[in-house]
Design an enzyme around this catalytic site. Sequence first.
Site, PDB file in Angstrom:
ATOM      1  N   PRO A 138      -5.984   2.652   2.336  1.00 61.45           N
ATOM      2  CA  PRO A 138      -6.172   1.136   2.376  1.00 61.45           C
ATOM      3  C   PRO A 138      -5.922   0.807   3.801  1.00 61.45           C
ATOM      4  O   PRO A 138      -4.959   0.386   4.295  1.00 61.45           O
ATOM      5  CB  PRO A 138      -5.013   0.419   1.547  1.00 61.45           C
ATOM      6  CG  PRO A 138      -3.828   1.490   1.465  1.00 61.45           C
ATOM      7  CD  PRO A 138      -4.298   2.947   1.466  1.00 61.45           C
ATOM      8  N   ASP A 169      -2.919   2.283   8.156  1.00 58.31           N
ATOM      9  CA  ASP A 169      -2.526   2.371   6.852  1.00 58.31           C
ATOM     10  C   ASP A 169      -1.517   1.419   6.446  1.00 58.31           C
ATOM     11  O   ASP A 169      -0.429   1.337   6.672  1.00 58.31           O
ATOM     12  CB  ASP A 169      -1.988   3.868   6.594  1.00 58.31           C
ATOM     13  CG  ASP A 169      -1.962   4.175   5.120  1.00 58.31           C
ATOM     14  OD1 ASP A 169      -1.908   3.256   4.464  1.00 58.31           O
ATOM     15  OD2 ASP A 169      -1.614   5.371   4.817  1.00 58.31           O
ATOM     16  N   HIS A 170      -2.260   0.448   5.534  1.00 58.62           N
ATOM     17  CA  HIS A 170      -1.405  -0.748   5.083  1.00 58.62           C
ATOM     18  C   HIS A 170      -0.280  -0.438   4.105  1.00 58.62           C
ATOM     19  O   HIS A 170       0.680  -1.105   4.046  1.00 58.62           O
ATOM     20  CB  HIS A 170      -2.251  -1.680   4.416  1.00 58.62           C
ATOM     21  CG  HIS A 170      -2.008  -3.204   4.836  1.00 58.62           C
ATOM     22  ND1 HIS A 170      -0.547  -3.562   4.861  1.00 58.62           N
ATOM     23  CD2 HIS A 170      -2.782  -4.151   5.202  1.00 58.62           C
ATOM     24  CE1 HIS A 170      -0.714  -4.820   5.297  1.00 58.62           C
ATOM     25  NE2 HIS A 170      -1.908  -5.424   5.490  1.00 58.62           N
ATOM     26  N   ARG A 171      -0.051   0.963   3.697  1.00 59.06           N
ATOM     27  CA  ARG A 171       0.950   1.417   2.874  1.00 59.06           C
ATOM     28  C   ARG A 171       2.459   1.754   3.789  1.00 59.06           C
ATOM     29  O   ARG A 171       3.463   1.527   3.132  1.00 59.06           O
ATOM     30  CB  ARG A 171       0.507   2.660   2.138  1.00 59.06           C
ATOM     31  CG  ARG A 171      -0.690   2.464   1.208  1.00 59.06           C
ATOM     32  CD  ARG A 171      -1.104   3.797   0.565  1.00 59.06           C
ATOM     33  NE  ARG A 171      -1.510   4.673   1.571  1.00 59.06           N
ATOM     34  CZ  ARG A 171      -1.980   6.049   1.463  1.00 59.06           C
ATOM     35  NH1 ARG A 171      -1.829   6.614   0.110  1.00 59.06           N
ATOM     36  NH2 ARG A 171      -2.533   6.877   2.481  1.00 59.06           N
ATOM     37  N   CYS A 221       3.210   0.059   6.410  1.00 59.86           N
ATOM     38  CA  CYS A 221       3.697  -1.221   7.298  1.00 59.86           C
ATOM     39  C   CYS A 221       2.721  -2.347   6.858  1.00 59.86           C
ATOM     40  O   CYS A 221       1.544  -2.121   6.498  1.00 59.86           O
ATOM     41  CB  CYS A 221       3.642  -0.797   8.895  1.00 59.86           C
ATOM     42  SG  CYS A 221       2.198  -0.860   9.746  1.00 59.86           S
TER      43      CYS A 221
END
Length: 454
Positions: free
Chosen positions: A250, A424-426, A428
């Site tokens: 994501p 990658d928004h997972r 941070c």
Amino acid sequence: MPQVLEFKLPDLGEGLTEAEIVRWLVEVGDVVTIDQPVVEVETAKAMVEVPCPYGGVVTARFGDEGTELPVGAPLLTVAVGSPVDPSGDGSAADSGTEDSGSGNVLVGYGTGAPPVRRRRVRPQGVKAAVAVPAAPEAVVPEPEPVAGPVAVVSPLVRRLARQHDLDLRRLAGSGPDGLILRADVESAIRSAAEAPVAEPAVAPAASGASASPASSASSASSVSGGERVALRGVRGAVADKLARSRREIPDATCWVDADATELMAARASMNSVAGASKVSVLALLARICTAALARYPELNSTVDQEAREIVRLPQVHLGFAAQTERGLVVPVVRDAHEGTAESIGAEIARLTEAARTGTLTPAQLTGGTFTLNNYGVFGVDGSTPIINHPEAAMLGVGRIVPKPWVHEGQLAVRQVVQLSLTFDHRVCDGGTAGGFLRYVADCVERPALLLRSL
């Protein structure tokens, strides 16, 4: 008595499961010595010359140039211990069940006897083969799935079958001992695609209506017309990795314009020293990235999805995008966090030259933890790059061009660059990503900030 030994395509390392024959370096009847390169192959990572572990006379070759072979498939056979054996003593021969030889199937990757299948001994007068065994022309779907393990070695074959909802237990493999090859799966896929056209009567009557003209036209356009370019080699590897990145990560992107005037002045000052090696803008940006990753280690990480864990990595192995005639590749500068702008620049130059000549090894193209993408060389300002899976972030750099800019309260013409960070928004949130990008921009605008981290 001469003995005919079969040399199979070895495991080329880094998880590669197949290779394409680019150029044969020997002919049938040629005398070869131990560890002599016999064929040049192209993998998804690099061009590799494959040496043969046997010395003797080539009695057969398997596969034309342009043919893709899976790891473990026969490459050629060599008669050892014959009167023309260059060793003179048949030292490459082996009376046991294991293949003998130098053990140096690929120098630098480590070798050993191929573990998949036992050697097949061929008669001395065997003719040259020019292709791997053909797959069955049709796969019969009626039989019940067989019990026990499926005879598949290649992960690529399993993935291909999974993508097309194909039950491997219903296939009869054309490889040795019933091994299911990629050709078997592709044949089954073609048969399934052709079935509605060949047997239209099998369509369920309860569907209520036949296919519309629009859908028929769409179906026809998908199988006919237009130029087709095979997704294999480097292009295929890039396609697979980018598609996986989009499926699994994501990603989000943030960007900022920065005044690079001081950075360009600092570079000019560095390069004015007589006798010193030149420092590139990319090398300076790479050094800035390593300093930023030391402050924001969240972006030098990967995600273990199965364990649902973020793995923060202790070393920075910095990849940089390089466009070549073979396609886009990402060489990796190992332990970039320990280097200076000068040493990183020298390594970038060395790897870039290897990329252009097609001599990069698989090890030099894998293991990156963060990627720097200078798309400004294409004359563009911005981009939203796709993350190089399984990394967590990529910094994109646009062209550096003169633009109007407010500097110290006055309108001036300055050297401006757009920087973008896809992350990658997972691993941070936006605050961390923004902090990283802002620090990079600050170092571009005021290179002296780097002195604090030296």
